[in-house]
Design a protein around this motif. Structure first.
Motif, PDB file in Angstrom:
ATOM      1  N   MET A  53      40.977  34.585  43.770  1.00 16.10           N
ATOM      2  CA  MET A  53      39.750  33.775  43.710  1.00 16.10           C
ATOM      3  C   MET A  53      40.181  32.468  44.542  1.00 16.10           C
ATOM      4  SD  MET A  53      37.322  35.222  42.505  1.00 16.10           S
ATOM      5  CE  MET A  53      37.364  37.085  42.402  1.00 16.10           C
ATOM      6  N   HIS A  54      39.391  31.730  44.959  1.00 13.81           N
ATOM      7  CA  HIS A  54      39.335  30.368  45.513  1.00 13.81           C
ATOM      8  C   HIS A  54      39.072  29.574  44.557  1.00 13.81           C
ATOM      9  CE1 HIS A  54      39.216  31.643  49.992  1.00 13.81           C
ATOM     10  NE2 HIS A  54      38.240  32.556  49.555  1.00 13.81           N
ATOM     11  N   LYS A  55      38.793  28.246  44.672  1.00 15.82           N
ATOM     12  CA  LYS A  55      38.590  27.160  43.934  1.00 15.82           C
ATOM     13  C   LYS A  55      37.412  27.749  42.900  1.00 15.82           C
ATOM     14  CE  LYS A  55      37.903  22.277  43.195  1.00 15.82           C
ATOM     15  NZ  LYS A  55      37.660  21.013  43.853  1.00 15.82           N
ATOM     16  N   TYR A  56      36.440  27.891  43.043  1.00 13.41           N
ATOM     17  CA  TYR A  56      35.436  28.621  42.232  1.00 13.41           C
ATOM     18  C   TYR A  56      35.012  29.981  42.439  1.00 13.41           C
ATOM     19  CZ  TYR A  56      34.334  23.706  42.832  1.00 13.41           C
ATOM     20  OH  TYR A  56      34.342  22.232  42.625  1.00 13.41           O
ATOM     21  N   LEU A  57      34.969  30.652  41.000  1.00 15.20           N
ATOM     22  CA  LEU A  57      34.784  32.013  40.797  1.00 15.20           C
ATOM     23  C   LEU A  57      33.391  32.413  41.250  1.00 15.20           C
ATOM     24  CD1 LEU A  57      36.295  32.286  37.418  1.00 15.20           C
ATOM     25  CD2 LEU A  57      37.546  32.672  39.605  1.00 15.20           C
ATOM     26  N   PRO A  58      33.208  33.455  41.759  1.00 14.75           N
ATOM     27  CA  PRO A  58      31.820  34.054  42.204  1.00 14.75           C
ATOM     28  C   PRO A  58      30.569  33.648  41.167  1.00 14.75           C
ATOM     29  CG  PRO A  58      33.315  35.893  42.058  1.00 14.75           C
ATOM     30  CD  PRO A  58      33.975  34.755  41.671  1.00 14.75           C
ATOM     31  N   GLU A  59      31.027  34.133  39.674  1.00 17.03           N
ATOM     32  CA  GLU A  59      29.903  33.585  38.817  1.00 17.03           C
ATOM     33  C   GLU A  59      29.554  32.377  38.613  1.00 17.03           C
ATOM     34  OE1 GLU A  59      33.813  34.418  36.600  1.00 17.03           O
ATOM     35  OE2 GLU A  59      32.842  35.443  38.263  1.00 17.03           O
ATOM     36  N   GLN A  60      30.476  31.477  38.743  1.00 13.16           N
ATOM     37  CA  GLN A  60      30.366  30.040  38.791  1.00 13.16           C
ATOM     38  C   GLN A  60      29.440  29.417  39.721  1.00 13.16           C
ATOM     39  OE1 GLN A  60      34.734  28.921  38.927  1.00 13.16           O
ATOM     40  NE2 GLN A  60      34.386  27.812  37.017  1.00 13.16           N
ATOM     41  N   ARG A  61      29.697  30.218  41.000  1.00 11.56           N
ATOM     42  CA  ARG A  61      28.660  29.796  42.259  1.00 11.56           C
ATOM     43  C   ARG A  61      27.127  30.129  41.806  1.00 11.56           C
ATOM     44  NH1 ARG A  61      33.677  30.866  45.477  1.00 11.56           N
ATOM     45  NH2 ARG A  61      32.933  33.274  45.527  1.00 11.56           N
ATOM     46  N   TRP A  62      27.102  31.386  41.334  1.00 15.91           N
ATOM     47  CA  TRP A  62      25.811  32.029  40.789  1.00 15.91           C
ATOM     48  C   TRP A  62      25.221  31.042  39.768  1.00 15.91           C
ATOM     49  CZ3 TRP A  62      22.837  34.372  43.789  1.00 15.91           C
ATOM     50  CH2 TRP A  62      23.417  35.260  44.933  1.00 15.91           C
ATOM     51  N   ALA A  63      26.234  30.506  38.865  1.00 13.50           N
ATOM     52  CA  ALA A  63      25.661  29.746  37.740  1.00 13.50           C
ATOM     53  C   ALA A  63      25.050  28.454  38.198  1.00 13.50           C
ATOM     54  CB  ALA A  63      26.575  29.628  36.707  1.00 13.50           C
ATOM     55  N   ALA A  68      46.590  27.650  38.693  1.00 16.59           N
ATOM     56  CA  ALA A  68      45.875  27.627  39.764  1.00 16.59           C
ATOM     57  C   ALA A  68      46.443  28.867  40.836  1.00 16.59           C
ATOM     58  CB  ALA A  68      45.941  26.404  40.574  1.00 16.59           C
ATOM     59  N   ARG A  69      47.983  28.634  40.776  1.00 11.36           N
ATOM     60  CA  ARG A  69      48.417  29.896  41.676  1.00 11.36           C
ATOM     61  C   ARG A  69      47.934  31.358  41.065  1.00 11.36           C
ATOM     62  NH1 ARG A  69      51.897  28.195  45.553  1.00 11.36           N
ATOM     63  NH2 ARG A  69      52.973  26.162  45.301  1.00 11.36           N
ATOM     64  N   HIS A  70      47.806  31.473  39.860  1.00 12.28           N
ATOM     65  CA  HIS A  70      47.782  32.942  39.308  1.00 12.28           C
ATOM     66  C   HIS A  70      46.170  33.011  39.390  1.00 12.28           C
ATOM     67  CE1 HIS A  70      47.391  36.008  36.356  1.00 12.28           C
ATOM     68  NE2 HIS A  70      46.475  35.378  35.827  1.00 12.28           N
ATOM     69  N   ARG A  71      45.176  32.150  39.135  1.00  8.09           N
ATOM     70  CA  ARG A  71      43.778  32.580  38.894  1.00  8.09           C
ATOM     71  C   ARG A  71      42.992  32.109  40.231  1.00  8.09           C
ATOM     72  NH1 ARG A  71      39.448  31.907  34.586  1.00  8.09           N
ATOM     73  NH2 ARG A  71      38.482  33.798  34.990  1.00  8.09           N
ATOM     74  N   HIS A  72      43.767  31.405  40.910  1.00  7.75           N
ATOM     75  CA  HIS A  72      42.782  30.708  42.093  1.00  7.75           C
ATOM     76  C   HIS A  72      43.672  30.627  43.310  1.00  7.75           C
ATOM     77  CE1 HIS A  72      39.522  29.343  39.652  1.00  7.75           C
ATOM     78  NE2 HIS A  72      40.569  29.051  38.673  1.00  7.75           N
ATOM     79  N   ALA A  73      44.458  31.914  43.597  1.00  6.02           N
ATOM     80  CA  ALA A  73      45.390  32.202  44.590  1.00  6.02           C
ATOM     81  C   ALA A  73      44.799  31.808  46.105  1.00  6.02           C
ATOM     82  CB  ALA A  73      46.063  33.448  44.612  1.00  6.02           C
ATOM     83  N   LEU A  74      43.724  32.026  46.306  1.00  3.80           N
ATOM     84  CA  LEU A  74      43.171  31.980  47.678  1.00  3.80           C
ATOM     85  C   LEU A  74      42.739  30.202  47.941  1.00  3.80           C
ATOM     86  CD1 LEU A  74      40.567  34.850  47.952  1.00  3.80           C
ATOM     87  CD2 LEU A  74      42.924  34.841  48.745  1.00  3.80           C
ATOM     88  N   TRP A  75      42.341  29.604  46.692  1.00 13.64           N
ATOM     89  CA  TRP A  75      42.143  28.191  46.968  1.00 13.64           C
ATOM     90  C   TRP A  75      43.533  27.703  47.289  1.00 13.64           C
ATOM     91  CZ3 TRP A  75      42.588  24.593  42.149  1.00 13.64           C
ATOM     92  CH2 TRP A  75      42.272  23.452  42.545  1.00 13.64           C
TER      93      TRP A  75
END
Length: 164
Positions: free
Chosen positions: A54-64, A144-151
């Motif tokens: 994922m990037h910095k924000y997860l997709p469900e964070q963007r929808w929220a 961050a490397r594990h959960r937000h690797a694209l960021w």
């Protein structure tokens, strides 16, 4: 107290829009594929499949974020119309006042429920490392490397393009 709180709430919303708008930050705006990615992420939180990078924000964070923005906008607009009635137009149509009141009350309940859901999200084990970030604004690099690797990849690319 309600008017003072509303003023602070509205000012914070306006500041947020101006500040992040001037910074050209668009990371919290929904992107193509977010709905499908949200389903994948949510399923992975409950042990069904692997969470994609994922990037910095997860997709469900963007929808929220969009949902909260709409709720806040409706709270402000309905509150302003009720305030206008109280200050300038005591004879405003009862239908308009009742509509604004219903919208205001429903949006408050939605805002409160969304806030509770947001706070409850921290109870999910994958989100525990975020507690530190709530108070410091920072997350551990390994998280961050594990959960937000694209960021992290984007940050490293930007860093390399700046270095001579």
């Amino acid at each position: 107290i309600h008017y003072a709180a509303a003023l602070v709430f509205t000012a914070a919303g306006i500041f947020h829009l101006i500040y992040h708008g001037l910074q050209s930050e668009k990371g919290l705006l929904p992107q193509k594929g977010d709905m499908k990615a949200s389903v994948t992420v949510i399923k992975s939180l409950f042990g069904f499949g692997q969470e994609p990078p994922m990037h910095k924000y997860l997709p469900e964070q963007r929808w929220a974020y969009v949902g909260m923005a709409l709720i806040i906008a409706m709270l402000i607009v309905s509150g302003l119309s009720k305030t206008y009635k109280n200050i300038y137009a005591p004879d405003m149509s009862l239908a308009v006042v009742l509509t604004a009141t219903w919208i205001h009350n429903i949006c408050f309940v939605l805002f409160f429920l969304a806030f509770l859901a947001h706070m409850a999200a921290i109870l999910l084990r994958p989100n525990w490392p975020m507690v530190r970030g709530i108070f410091t604004g920072k997350v551990r690099l390994n998280y961050a490397r594990h959960r937000h690797a694209l960021w992290i990849t984007d940050l490293e690319k930007n860093e390399q393009s700046v270095d001579p």
